[in-house]
Design an enzyme around this catalytic site. Structure first.
Site, PDB file in Angstrom:
ATOM      1  N   ASN A   9       0.866  -1.183   0.000  1.00  0.00           N
ATOM      2  CA  ASN A   9       0.000   0.000   0.000  1.00  0.00           C
ATOM      3  C   ASN A   9       0.902   1.232   0.000  1.00  0.00           C
ATOM      4  O   ASN A   9       1.498   1.577   1.011  1.00  0.00           O
ATOM      5  CB  ASN A   9      -0.877  -0.047   1.266  1.00  0.00           C
ATOM      6  CG  ASN A   9      -1.723   1.195   1.439  1.00  0.00           C
ATOM      7  OD1 ASN A   9      -1.821   2.038   0.537  1.00  0.00           O
ATOM      8  ND2 ASN A   9      -2.355   1.325   2.600  1.00  0.00           N
ATOM      9  N   TRP A  10       1.009   1.865  -1.157  1.00  0.00           N
ATOM     10  CA  TRP A  10       1.954   2.987  -1.297  1.00  0.00           C
ATOM     11  C   TRP A  10       1.408   4.269  -0.665  1.00  0.00           C
ATOM     12  O   TRP A  10       2.098   5.259  -0.577  1.00  0.00           O
ATOM     13  CB  TRP A  10       2.293   3.208  -2.772  1.00  0.00           C
ATOM     14  CG  TRP A  10       2.996   2.038  -3.412  1.00  0.00           C
ATOM     15  CD1 TRP A  10       3.397   0.876  -2.790  1.00  0.00           C
ATOM     16  CD2 TRP A  10       3.382   1.900  -4.787  1.00  0.00           C
ATOM     17  NE1 TRP A  10       4.010   0.044  -3.698  1.00  0.00           N
ATOM     18  CE2 TRP A  10       4.009   0.644  -4.930  1.00  0.00           C
ATOM     19  CE3 TRP A  10       3.253   2.720  -5.918  1.00  0.00           C
ATOM     20  CZ2 TRP A  10       4.510   0.191  -6.161  1.00  0.00           C
ATOM     21  CZ3 TRP A  10       3.750   2.274  -7.140  1.00  0.00           C
ATOM     22  CH2 TRP A  10       4.372   1.024  -7.251  1.00  0.00           C
ATOM     23  N   LYS A  11       0.142   4.253  -0.303  1.00  0.00           N
ATOM     24  CA  LYS A  11      -0.503   5.433   0.309  1.00  0.00           C
ATOM     25  C   LYS A  11      -0.273   6.682  -0.562  1.00  0.00           C
ATOM     26  O   LYS A  11      -0.171   6.558  -1.784  1.00  0.00           O
ATOM     27  CB  LYS A  11      -0.011   5.608   1.750  1.00  0.00           C
ATOM     28  CG  LYS A  11      -0.174   4.322   2.569  1.00  0.00           C
ATOM     29  CD  LYS A  11       0.001   4.506   4.048  1.00  0.00           C
ATOM     30  CE  LYS A  11      -0.174   3.165   4.751  1.00  0.00           C
ATOM     31  NZ  LYS A  11      -0.088   3.255   6.198  1.00  0.00           N
ATOM     32  N   HIS A  95      -9.531   1.256   5.091  1.00  0.00           N
ATOM     33  CA  HIS A  95      -8.243   1.405   5.796  1.00  0.00           C
ATOM     34  C   HIS A  95      -8.427   2.347   6.981  1.00  0.00           C
ATOM     35  O   HIS A  95      -9.218   3.295   6.910  1.00  0.00           O
ATOM     36  CB  HIS A  95      -7.194   1.956   4.822  1.00  0.00           C
ATOM     37  CG  HIS A  95      -5.812   1.917   5.396  1.00  0.00           C
ATOM     38  ND1 HIS A  95      -5.363   2.852   6.292  1.00  0.00           N
ATOM     39  CD2 HIS A  95      -4.807   1.026   5.226  1.00  0.00           C
ATOM     40  CE1 HIS A  95      -4.120   2.546   6.644  1.00  0.00           C
ATOM     41  NE2 HIS A  95      -3.751   1.447   6.013  1.00  0.00           N
ATOM     42  N   GLU A  97      -6.756   4.705   8.060  1.00  0.00           N
ATOM     43  CA  GLU A  97      -6.532   6.130   7.756  1.00  0.00           C
ATOM     44  C   GLU A  97      -7.761   6.739   7.091  1.00  0.00           C
ATOM     45  O   GLU A  97      -8.078   7.918   7.309  1.00  0.00           O
ATOM     46  CB  GLU A  97      -5.274   6.275   6.879  1.00  0.00           C
ATOM     47  CG  GLU A  97      -4.012   6.004   7.689  1.00  0.00           C
ATOM     48  CD  GLU A  97      -2.849   5.423   6.906  1.00  0.00           C
ATOM     49  OE1 GLU A  97      -2.859   5.460   5.663  1.00  0.00           O
ATOM     50  OE2 GLU A  97      -1.907   4.916   7.561  1.00  0.00           O
ATOM     51  N   GLU A 165      -5.415  -5.032  10.683  1.00  0.00           N
ATOM     52  CA  GLU A 165      -4.371  -4.025  10.873  1.00  0.00           C
ATOM     53  C   GLU A 165      -4.624  -3.280  12.184  1.00  0.00           C
ATOM     54  O   GLU A 165      -5.394  -2.309  12.202  1.00  0.00           O
ATOM     55  CB  GLU A 165      -4.394  -3.024   9.719  1.00  0.00           C
ATOM     56  CG  GLU A 165      -4.137  -3.624   8.367  1.00  0.00           C
ATOM     57  CD  GLU A 165      -3.550  -2.601   7.409  1.00  0.00           C
ATOM     58  OE1 GLU A 165      -2.467  -2.832   6.890  1.00  0.00           O
ATOM     59  OE2 GLU A 165      -4.181  -1.548   7.202  1.00  0.00           O
ATOM     60  N   GLY A 171       2.534   2.046  10.784  1.00  0.00           N
ATOM     61  CA  GLY A 171       3.514   3.120  10.629  1.00  0.00           C
ATOM     62  C   GLY A 171       4.262   3.475  11.902  1.00  0.00           C
ATOM     63  O   GLY A 171       4.914   4.513  11.975  1.00  0.00           O
ATOM     64  N   SER A 210       3.434  -2.322  10.329  1.00  0.00           N
ATOM     65  CA  SER A 210       4.885  -2.374  10.543  1.00  0.00           C
ATOM     66  C   SER A 210       5.521  -3.702  10.132  1.00  0.00           C
ATOM     67  O   SER A 210       6.480  -4.166  10.749  1.00  0.00           O
ATOM     68  CB  SER A 210       5.221  -2.034  12.003  1.00  0.00           C
ATOM     69  OG  SER A 210       4.828  -0.695  12.293  1.00  0.00           O
ATOM     70  N   GLY A 231       2.797  -1.185   4.289  1.00  0.00           N
ATOM     71  CA  GLY A 231       2.856   0.236   3.955  1.00  0.00           C
ATOM     72  C   GLY A 231       4.293   0.666   3.735  1.00  0.00           C
ATOM     73  O   GLY A 231       4.862   0.468   2.661  1.00  0.00           O
ATOM     74  N   GLY A 232       4.900   1.220   4.770  1.00  0.00           N
ATOM     75  CA  GLY A 232       6.244   1.799   4.665  1.00  0.00           C
ATOM     76  C   GLY A 232       7.261   0.921   3.955  1.00  0.00           C
ATOM     77  O   GLY A 232       7.994   1.397   3.068  1.00  0.00           O
TER      78      GLY A 232
HETATM   79  P1  PGA Z   1       2.829   0.136   7.658  1.00  0.00           P
HETATM   80  O1  PGA Z   1       1.373   0.376   7.047  1.00  0.00           O
HETATM   81  O2  PGA Z   1       3.366  -1.128   7.040  1.00  0.00           O
HETATM   82  O3  PGA Z   1       3.619   1.349   7.262  1.00  0.00           O
HETATM   83  O4  PGA Z   1       2.677   0.007   9.124  1.00  0.00           O
HETATM   84  C1  PGA Z   1       0.487  -0.691   6.847  1.00  0.00           C
HETATM   85  C2  PGA Z   1      -0.812  -0.197   6.279  1.00  0.00           C
HETATM   86  O5  PGA Z   1      -1.256   0.902   6.650  1.00  0.00           O
HETATM   87  O6  PGA Z   1      -1.438  -0.882   5.460  1.00  0.00           O
END
Ligand code: PGA
Length: 248
Positions: A9-11, A95, A97, A165, A171, A210, A231-232
């Site tokens: 997930n590149w956000k 998600h 966010e 999640e 993150g 993470s 994500g990251g």
């Molecule tokens: P993260 O994000 O790997 O940076 O913790 C995961 C996500 O939000 O899908």
């Protein structure tokens, strides 16, 4: 046997050029991969360019969000038909966010999941508790509400993927321990089996929060963890390919 998925997930990151470069490296690094599925979720602006790179590869494309109507006067929104047109197979829905910053309710998440399925997109439905909710001991109640809410009125799970999640792990570098994650995955699996019967045993449940190449091995060893939403660590090819290289 459930086939694993590693989804990046590149956000809200990466220009078109950056997205193309990353997609190209992921494509090269996953050539010939057969034992699982790799998915990338670029920003909307890069979907078409990434699709051009990934055509003919085994890497699938996800959108990070969608609206629940096909078209119309919804300024700023993107429809599931547009996402299919741009080459998406999957779409991330609900998600944390989105729930937090864009006030997505259980009802909105449900409308989106229904519409995605009706359009032929596979939803990756995100659920998970905050640290406050975990500290209060209501993780299962929260996840129960979110899973039931998202899937309300849906009678088949063939194309549905769930991502657990925990919000406190996203993150933050605070990855859930494998037993902590497995407890919730097992809870979700039992809940799905209760609602849908034994077919729910085939639903993929991804862990997100993470995930890195250094912690994925222990997570994927858990019985009900069928992959990762990353994500990251998906923003750098070596981090993402490192995770994929650890998959069984
Ligand atoms: P993260 O994000 O790997 O940076 O913790 C995961 C996500 O939000 O899908």
């Amino acid at each position: 046997m459930r086939k694993w998925i590693v989804a990046g997930n590149w956000k809200m990151n990466n220009t078109i050029d950056e997205s193309v470069a990353l997609a190209r490296t992921v494509k090269e690094g996953t050539a010939g991969l057969k034992n699982g599925e790799v998915v990338v979720a670029p920003p909307f602006t890069a979907l078409q360019s990434v699709r051009e790179i990934l055509t003919g590869s085994t890497v699938a494309i996800a959108a990070q969000n969608m609206y629940f109507e096909d078209k119309g006067a919804y300024t700023g929104e993107v429809s599931p038909l547009m996402l299919k047109d741009a080459g998406c197979t999957y779409v991330i829905i609900g998600h944390s966010e989105r729930r937090k910053y864009f006030v997505e309710s259980e009802e909105t998440v449900n409308l989106k999941v229904k519409k995605a399925l009706a359009t032929g997109l596979k939803p990756i439905v995100c659920v998970g508790e905050t640290d406050g909710e975990r500290n209060k001991g209501i993780t299962e109640a929260v996840v129960n509400r979110q899973v039931r809410g998202a899937l309300d009125g849906i009678d088949k799970l063939d194309d549905v993927v769930i991502a657990y999640e925990p919000v406190w792990a996203i993150g933050t570098g605070l990855v859930a321990t494998p037993p902590q994650a497995e407890d919730v995955h097992d809870f979700i699996r039992r809940l799905l089996v209760e609602i849908y019967g034994c077919a729910a045993a085939d639903v993929r449940i991804l862990y997100g929060g993470s995930v890195t190449k250094d912690n994925i091995t222990e997570l994927i060893a858990m019985e009900d963890i069928d992959g990762a939403l990353v994500g990251g660590a998906s923003l750098k090819a070596d981090g993402f390919l490192g995770i994929i290289s650890k998959m069984p």
